[in-house]
Design an enzyme around this catalytic site. Structure first.
Site, PDB file in Angstrom:
ATOM      1  N   LYS A  78     -54.978  -0.856  -9.191  1.00  0.00           N
ATOM      2  CA  LYS A  78     -56.071  -1.216  -8.275  1.00  0.00           C
ATOM      3  C   LYS A  78     -57.346  -0.498  -8.693  1.00  0.00           C
ATOM      4  CE  LYS A  78     -56.920  -1.358  -3.215  1.00  0.00           C
ATOM      5  NZ  LYS A  78     -56.374  -0.913  -1.908  1.00  0.00           N
ATOM      6  N   SER A 153     -56.154  -4.613   1.438  1.00  0.00           N
ATOM      7  CA  SER A 153     -57.153  -4.653   0.401  1.00  0.00           C
ATOM      8  C   SER A 153     -56.580  -4.725  -1.014  1.00  0.00           C
ATOM      9  CB  SER A 153     -58.055  -3.418   0.504  1.00  0.00           C
ATOM     10  OG  SER A 153     -57.307  -2.233   0.274  1.00  0.00           O
ATOM     11  N   SER A 177     -52.899  -1.744   3.528  1.00  0.00           N
ATOM     12  CA  SER A 177     -53.458  -2.378   2.335  1.00  0.00           C
ATOM     13  C   SER A 177     -52.491  -2.592   1.171  1.00  0.00           C
ATOM     14  CB  SER A 177     -54.663  -1.583   1.839  1.00  0.00           C
ATOM     15  OG  SER A 177     -55.792  -1.887   2.612  1.00  0.00           O
TER      16      SER A 177
END
Lengths: 484, 477
Positions: A78, A153, A177
């Site tokens: 990420k 996210s 997330s």
């Protein structure tokens, strides 16, 4: 099966037997990226050259019998984890050109094992969001239906794993997330106990809630990746002093007599009926494997979302103060210092980030602190006590991960509160600091995946993984692939 | 109406650690800008602080030395504000639960001991420095100082005069230097002071409106700034005006304080507990270890100097301000010097000579035993007190022993009665007029005769013998 569709465990065996070379896995992964990335948009950048370079080192390590768990395995990261010399933007314009001169602890640990970084995955800007629609660059798509969000996210990481654009990925979870996108994309995602994995190099959103964790195709891979990234880090004062457990002995144990808590507050109005049915079936499945369902109560659950949005935004308002245009990242010149600050932050941050900075700034203001921040901390303690009490009765708690399957783009962007409710079942877990996993437990009629959340005691990832593995092995849900 | 001032001081002391409070960068002063920085202290994304144990030890040591309570549970907080020299946009400080609470410092004013109470001592990181150079529409930022560990020592409003404030600062500096937790260098900013000042009519219990004075960076300025501000406040009140609650800046070049910001413009720092650091819970064992390591501090030493050596409070206070000065004194006394005599010489000639050269006692060319040796020569009559000044100057210049100087320069006191008598006779023979006047009652002329004989003997005549002889001769002539 193509190499990019395989798991860490599967590839490990082939690599160690020298049946394949790391570069061949990369060939398969990048071919897949080439083929589907324009539809999925999971990555912000791919790092092909670095990956092939690492593949050579991985190959030497394997040939010299120095291979570890992740040697030669392509992993996506990420974009809020710092990678030395590689662009790290947090999907924000304000860090559009930021190249960290240091490596986050989690990627450092993977690097030591010669993992192959496939690229940096898309996310909601600064991890604030539940759909990747808050990325400053573009949204990622759900591989099961590209008209739907992948969740957020860590939506890019979840989509990359689901679309076989990598073997595994790292995400971060502040209020759901990792688990919510894992649920929406039909993959496995685990948020470890707060303090189990170092946050050093993770661009902070809400420091007391953020945790890095794995997104993988199987429970076993999650256990394995957690073992690599977890354990004490002297660079993170909030990391627990203990080494990470080796879950090899836990995975595969039967779950006879394991007590599974079913919190009544999690099966309420707003919960999609198909999701509810799947989760209840999953609980039955666990029961058939010998687990004992126990109805429990987590009485303060209804306050979790409000509590979260005070604490997370307060910490964020302070954590994001450093993006001021002075030292690095985006700057818009102004007529004086204050003007430069205001223009830089007005243009550099997206609307959701600004909304949260304003909320947090307000909550910490003199005169409001006691009513908001201090009160929220008190409620947080009550939420934690709820879990402590529940775990006197049960070993793990089972709930839906998200109230619905993946929703369509634009469906919730106009109503932030609706969007915030996507995390209603995941948020309490961060506030309490306990570990939780999401794994596939069914599909809706429209073909979108549904996730089961299993929650454990502090530092009892072992029980969570044990139950999750037992469930996974007795079902076929994880074997389905999206038809991209 | 008579007014009195109420003063509280907030002193920032840079702790004497090798490395910064939350990272491994050096704290050395005066290096190339931004050469002592790393991702942690310049606030890059994703980095985390790790507390320097040595800094906590410095704060605890100080707390123990000033009789504070060391908190069993304390934590850091973030103080949020934007400024280019503050790379994270917040300063890591302590707010609700500081490391030390309470305590006091003793000062000596007009020979009397006065206790100044302490509110708290907390730890924090220093900010960097903005540099305005080059004349362009820009400034430079040097982050070498960012993250240097500070302690803020906050006094109660117990101080009443600028002189007390200066004495408090000096005592605090002495304690910090004794403990070696701060070098006390005000020029380099190791010790910085802000003051809260108000005035009220004598006898009134309530405090007046408080003004915060910033930027007081030397001992001299502490007194000057406070004197100016107190006068300004009294004049304002006497002219029928009101004191505004505000922050004022002291300008050392003009000696004037000027308004910086009003109460309405005060920042809202939005303090909240620092989530990246865990609370500090010092173990009993560690506290005891630190307690054991404490050496004798200025107050204890001062009291001992009074009781053990019979020195007046004033002498004891002066001699104990610096550890090295106190040691020098004790060495001289243990080498046989009489305590009060040693004290007089140290506070008089020695201090003057050292100050002239801006030299510290550690680099004093005269050793304590050498002073004791010289005092012995005075005691046994080898030299007079007056000649001793010449001897001491020579010792200071050359580092030689007193006896050697006396011998080389032929400064041995003349105690031979016949020799002095001869000199007296010669002077009297040359001064018939003065003798007349002396006999007529002008007794001041005694000094003239002494002076003349001293001149003739190059100051070496034993003064006592000379006096007796002169008196006898003048009476009989």
């Amino acid at each position: 099966m193509k190499l990019n569709e395989m798991t860490i465990t599967g590839l490990r065996k082939m690599l160690d037997k020298r049946e394949i070379r790391p570069s061949e896995i990369l060939d398969a992964v990048y071919a897949r990226i080439e083929a589907v990335e324009n539809k999925v948009q999971a990555y912000l950048i791919t790092t092909k050259d670095e990956a092939y370079k690492s593949a050579k080192e991985a190959e030497s390590a394997i040939m010299e019998n120095r291979a570890s768990l992740l040697t030669g395995i392509p992993v996506a990261v990420k974009d809020n984890m710092c990678t030395k010399g590689i662009l790290t933007t947090c999907a924000s314009k304000i860090l559009y050109n930021f190249i960290p001169p240091y490596e986050s602890t989690v990627t450092e640990r993977m690097k030591t094992q010669h993992y192959l970084l496939t690229g940096k995955t898309n996310m909601d800007e600064f991890a604030m969001g539940s759909s990747t629609e808050n990325s400053a660059y573009y949204p990622s798509k759900n591989p099961w239906d590209t008209g739907c969000v992948p969740g957020g996210s860590s939506g890019g990481s979840a989509a990359a794993v689901a679309a076989d654009e990598c073997i595994a990925a790292l995400g971060s979870d502040t209020g759901g997330s990792i688990r919510q996108p894992a649920s929406l994309c039909g993959v496995v995602g685990l948020k470890p106990t707060y303090g189990a994995v170092s946050r050093y190099g993770l661009v902070a959103f809400a420091s007391s809630l953020d945790q890095i964790g794995p997104l993988t195709k199987t429970v076993e891979d999650t256990a394995l990746l957690l073992k690599v990234i977890g354990g004490h880090d002297p660079k993170d004062s909030t990391s627990a002093p203990a080494e990470m457990t080796d879950f090899a002995g836990v995975i595969g144990q039967d779950i006879k007599g394991m007590r599974i808590g079913i919190p009544k507050e999690y099966f309420i109005g707003g919960l999609d009926s198909e999701v509810e049915a799947s989760v209840k079936n999953a609980i039955k499945k666990l029961e058939s494997l010998g687990a004992i369902p126990v109805e429990i109560s987590l009485p303060h659950t209804e306050y979790a979302v409000a509590t979260y949005y005070v604490i997370a935004t307060s910490e964020a308002s302070s954590n994001l103060a450093r993006y001021d245009g002075v030292k690095y990242g985006f700057r818009r010149d102004g007529k004086d210092l204050l003007d430069m600050y205001m223009k830089t932050r007005a243009e550099g941050f997206g609307p959701e980030v600004k909304r949260r900075i304003m909320l947090g700034t307000f909550a910490l203001s003199s005169g409001y602190y006691d009513a908001y921040y201090r009160k929220a901390q008190q409620v947080r303690t009550l939420l934690k006590n709820d879990f402590d009490k529940a775990f006197e009765q049960v070993d793990v708690i089972a709930t839906p991960t998200a109230p619905t399957v993946a929703f369509r783009f634009g469906e919730k962007t106009t109503d932030p509160l609706q969007m915030y409710l996507s995390d209603i079942f995941t948020i309490s877990i961060n506030l309490a600091g306990v570990p939780a996993i999401s794994l596939p437990c069914g599909f809706a009629v429209n073909g979108l995946p549904i996730g089961l959340q299993l929650i454990g005691k502090h530092f009892d990832e072992a029980s969570v993984l044990k139950a999750a593995y037992a469930f996974e092995q007795s079902t076929e849900w994880h074997k389905r692939k999206p038809g991209l | 109406m008579k007014y009195e001032a109420v003063i509280g001081l907030e002193v920032h002391a840079q702790m004497a650690t090798e490395t910064k409070i939350f990272c491994g960068c050096s704290t050395k002063f005066g290096s190339e800008p931004n050469s002592q920085t790393c991702p942690v202290c310049i606030g890059m994304p994703g980095v985390l602080p790790v507390l320097n144990k040595k800094a906590v030890e410095c704060a605890i040591k100080t707390g123990l030395a000033v009789h504070s309570n060391i908190s069993a549970y304390s934590r850091f907080a973030r103080k949020n504000y934007f400024y280019p020299d503050l790379p994270k946009g917040y300063q890591v400080s302590q707010y609700e639960l500081p490391i030390c609470e309470g305590g006091h410092i003793e000062i000596v004013i007009d020979g009397e001991v006065k206790k100044i109470g302490l509110t708290r001592i907390h730890m924090e990181e220093d900010a960097g420095k903005n540099i305005h150079e080059g004349g362009g529409p820009y400034s430079f930022v040097d982050l070498n100082r960012t993250g240097v560990p500070l302690m803020e020592i906050v006094s109660e409003p117990d101080i009443r005069t600028p002189a007390e404030a200066a004495a408090y600062m000096k005592k605090l500096r002495a304690i910090l230097r004794y403990l070696e937790v701060c070098d006390g260098n005000m020029e380099q900013g190791s010790l910085r002071c802000d003051a809260n000042v108000s005035v009220r009519p004598v006898g009134q219990k309530e405090f007046g409106v408080k003004v915060e004075l910033k930027n007081i960076n030397s001992f001299r300025f502490v007194e000057k700034a406070l004197e100016y501000e107190i006068k300004r406040q009294i004049k304002t009140l006497e002219d029928g005006g009101k004191i505004a609650q505000e922050t004022r800046l002291f300008d050392s070049s003009t000696g004037v304080t000027q308004s910086m910001r009003s109460k309405e413009e005060a920042h809202d720092y939005r303090y909240f507990p620092e989530p990246d650091l865990v609370p500090m819970v010092p173990s009993a064992g560690w506290l005891e270890e630190i307690r054991q390591s404490l050496i004798e501090l200025p107050d204890a030493k001062r009291e001992r100097f009074v009781s053990e050596y019979g020195l007046p409070e004033y002498d004891a206070e002066m001699l104990t301000t610096e550890k090295a000065v106190a040691s020098w004194f004790e060495e001289a006394v243990s080498a046989g010097g009489q305590a009060k005599a040693v004290s007089n010489w140290m506070m008089g000639e020695l201090t003057r000579m050292l100050n002239d050269e801006n030299r510290s006692i550690e680099n004093c060319p005269v050793k304590p035993e050498q002073l004791a040796g010289m005092l012995k020569l005075i005691d046994n009559g080898t030299i007079s007190g007056k000649i001793a000044k010449t001897v001491f100057e020579e010792m200071y210049k050359t580092g030689k022993e007193a006896a050697a100087v006396v011998k080389e320069k032929g400064l041995v006191q003349i105690s031979d009665e016949a020799a002095i008598e001869k000199a007296v006779d010669e002077v009297l023979a040359k001064s018939p007029n003065e003798i007349e006047r002396f006999k007529a009652g002008d007794e001041k002329l005694m000094g003239f005769f002494v002076g003349q004989v001293m001149k003739a003997t190059k100051g070496k005549a034993n003064p006592q013998m000379l006096n007796e002889l002169l008196k006898k001769k003048l009476q009989s002539s």
